[in-house]
Design a protein around this motif. Structure first.
Motif, PDB file in Angstrom:
ATOM      1  N   LEU A 183     -10.728  18.367  13.449  1.00  0.00           N
ATOM      2  CA  LEU A 183     -11.156  18.598  14.827  1.00  0.00           C
ATOM      3  C   LEU A 183     -12.677  18.574  14.927  1.00  0.00           C
ATOM      4  O   LEU A 183     -13.232  17.925  15.828  1.00  0.00           O
ATOM      5  CB  LEU A 183     -10.608  19.935  15.351  1.00  0.00           C
ATOM      6  CG  LEU A 183     -11.037  20.316  16.757  1.00  0.00           C
ATOM      7  CD1 LEU A 183     -10.596  19.272  17.778  1.00  0.00           C
ATOM      8  CD2 LEU A 183     -10.494  21.694  17.125  1.00  0.00           C
ATOM      9  N   LEU A 184     -13.366  19.239  14.009  1.00  0.00           N
ATOM     10  CA  LEU A 184     -14.834  19.234  14.032  1.00  0.00           C
ATOM     11  C   LEU A 184     -15.383  17.816  13.863  1.00  0.00           C
ATOM     12  O   LEU A 184     -16.337  17.433  14.539  1.00  0.00           O
ATOM     13  CB  LEU A 184     -15.392  20.154  12.952  1.00  0.00           C
ATOM     14  CG  LEU A 184     -15.212  21.649  13.204  1.00  0.00           C
ATOM     15  CD1 LEU A 184     -15.621  22.456  11.972  1.00  0.00           C
ATOM     16  CD2 LEU A 184     -15.987  22.107  14.415  1.00  0.00           C
ATOM     17  N   ARG A 185     -14.776  17.032  12.988  1.00  0.00           N
ATOM     18  CA  ARG A 185     -15.240  15.645  12.784  1.00  0.00           C
ATOM     19  C   ARG A 185     -15.021  14.793  14.035  1.00  0.00           C
ATOM     20  O   ARG A 185     -15.846  13.939  14.354  1.00  0.00           O
ATOM     21  CB  ARG A 185     -14.531  15.029  11.583  1.00  0.00           C
ATOM     22  CG  ARG A 185     -15.013  15.569  10.272  1.00  0.00           C
ATOM     23  CD  ARG A 185     -14.351  14.874   9.087  1.00  0.00           C
ATOM     24  NE  ARG A 185     -14.607  15.621   7.880  1.00  0.00           N
ATOM     25  CZ  ARG A 185     -13.672  16.192   7.133  1.00  0.00           C
ATOM     26  NH1 ARG A 185     -12.397  16.080   7.449  1.00  0.00           N
ATOM     27  NH2 ARG A 185     -14.012  16.872   6.065  1.00  0.00           N
ATOM     28  N   ILE A 186     -13.926  15.014  14.729  1.00  0.00           N
ATOM     29  CA  ILE A 186     -13.691  14.294  15.989  1.00  0.00           C
ATOM     30  C   ILE A 186     -14.766  14.686  17.003  1.00  0.00           C
ATOM     31  O   ILE A 186     -15.362  13.826  17.658  1.00  0.00           O
ATOM     32  CB  ILE A 186     -12.279  14.574  16.546  1.00  0.00           C
ATOM     33  CG1 ILE A 186     -11.218  13.951  15.637  1.00  0.00           C
ATOM     34  CG2 ILE A 186     -12.147  14.037  17.972  1.00  0.00           C
ATOM     35  CD1 ILE A 186      -9.804  14.421  15.943  1.00  0.00           C
ATOM     36  N   LEU A 187     -15.010  15.983  17.125  1.00  0.00           N
ATOM     37  CA  LEU A 187     -16.003  16.453  18.091  1.00  0.00           C
ATOM     38  C   LEU A 187     -17.404  15.941  17.760  1.00  0.00           C
ATOM     39  O   LEU A 187     -18.197  15.682  18.661  1.00  0.00           O
ATOM     40  CB  LEU A 187     -16.004  17.981  18.162  1.00  0.00           C
ATOM     41  CG  LEU A 187     -14.699  18.633  18.605  1.00  0.00           C
ATOM     42  CD1 LEU A 187     -14.850  20.142  18.666  1.00  0.00           C
ATOM     43  CD2 LEU A 187     -14.210  18.075  19.913  1.00  0.00           C
ATOM     44  N   ALA A 188     -17.692  15.765  16.467  1.00  0.00           N
ATOM     45  CA  ALA A 188     -18.997  15.251  16.047  1.00  0.00           C
ATOM     46  C   ALA A 188     -19.100  13.738  16.220  1.00  0.00           C
ATOM     47  O   ALA A 188     -20.184  13.180  16.094  1.00  0.00           O
ATOM     48  CB  ALA A 188     -19.255  15.627  14.594  1.00  0.00           C
ATOM     49  N   GLY A 189     -17.976  13.081  16.494  1.00  0.00           N
ATOM     50  CA  GLY A 189     -17.984  11.636  16.656  1.00  0.00           C
ATOM     51  C   GLY A 189     -17.843  10.876  15.352  1.00  0.00           C
ATOM     52  O   GLY A 189     -18.073   9.670  15.307  1.00  0.00           O
TER      53      GLY A 189
END
Length: 180
Positions: free
Chosen positions: A43-49
């Protein structure tokens, strides 16, 4: 500040992120809690792009992340559980590398995480906690409104956790938000 709407990310049959939705306001800190493999880092990697979502939307300050991926990345700081340091560079040179990309001053960043005495040491000789503090010192460079932190206290001693807490408190007081 950030709105996440119905995010999905699958790795084959494994559903790493399955319908995640959340809102994070300015001045807030939000914790992601769950067992290993629950999808927190994904989820964090998705939010970071850094990882594409199969479905869903990420809006940072009203702007869809997909509309301007480069601008999106510049409006946040993502510190993963991997410290992303250059082992041949000194502590100060590692920070100078990021300062050249984002702006900011190396000396205050070193001071924020208690790294001034280590500034001339190469990254390869640092302990686990010292490497973690160096990675986190990137947060003290040029300000961004959103910090995404994957296991930020991993490997830190009590004094370093206190320093990190003070840095996080200053960020929130200035209107920043944190998802950890």
């Amino acid at each position: 500040m950030i709105v996440v709407e119905d995010l999905h990310r699958h790795f084959g049959a494994f559903r790493a992120v399955d319908g995640a939705s959340l809102e994070i306001a300015s001045g807030s800190i939000t914790g992601l809690i769950g067992p290993n493999g629950a999808g927190k880092s994904s989820l964090l990697r998705i939010l970071a792009g850094l990882l594409p979502a199969a479905e869903g939307e990420v809006l940072l300050e009203g702007t869809p992340a997909r509309a301007d991926p480069t601008g999106h990345a510049l409006r946040l700081r993502y510190i993963s559980s991997q410290d992303a340091l250059k082992p041949a560079l000194t502590v100060a040179e590692n920070l100078a590398f990021y300062a050249a990309l984002w702006g900011g001053e190396v000396t205050p960043a070193l001071e924020a995480l208690g790294l001034s005495a280590l500034a001339g040491l190469p990254g390869r000789v640092l302990s686990t906690g010292q490497r973690r503090r160096l990675a986190l010192a990137r947060l003290a460079l040029a300000p961004t409104r959103l910090w995404l932190l994957d296991e930020p206290s991993l490997g830190l001693d009590a004094a370093s956790v206190t320093r990190l807490g003070a840095l996080m408190a200053r960020h929130r007081a200035a209107g920043g938000a944190i998802l950890a």
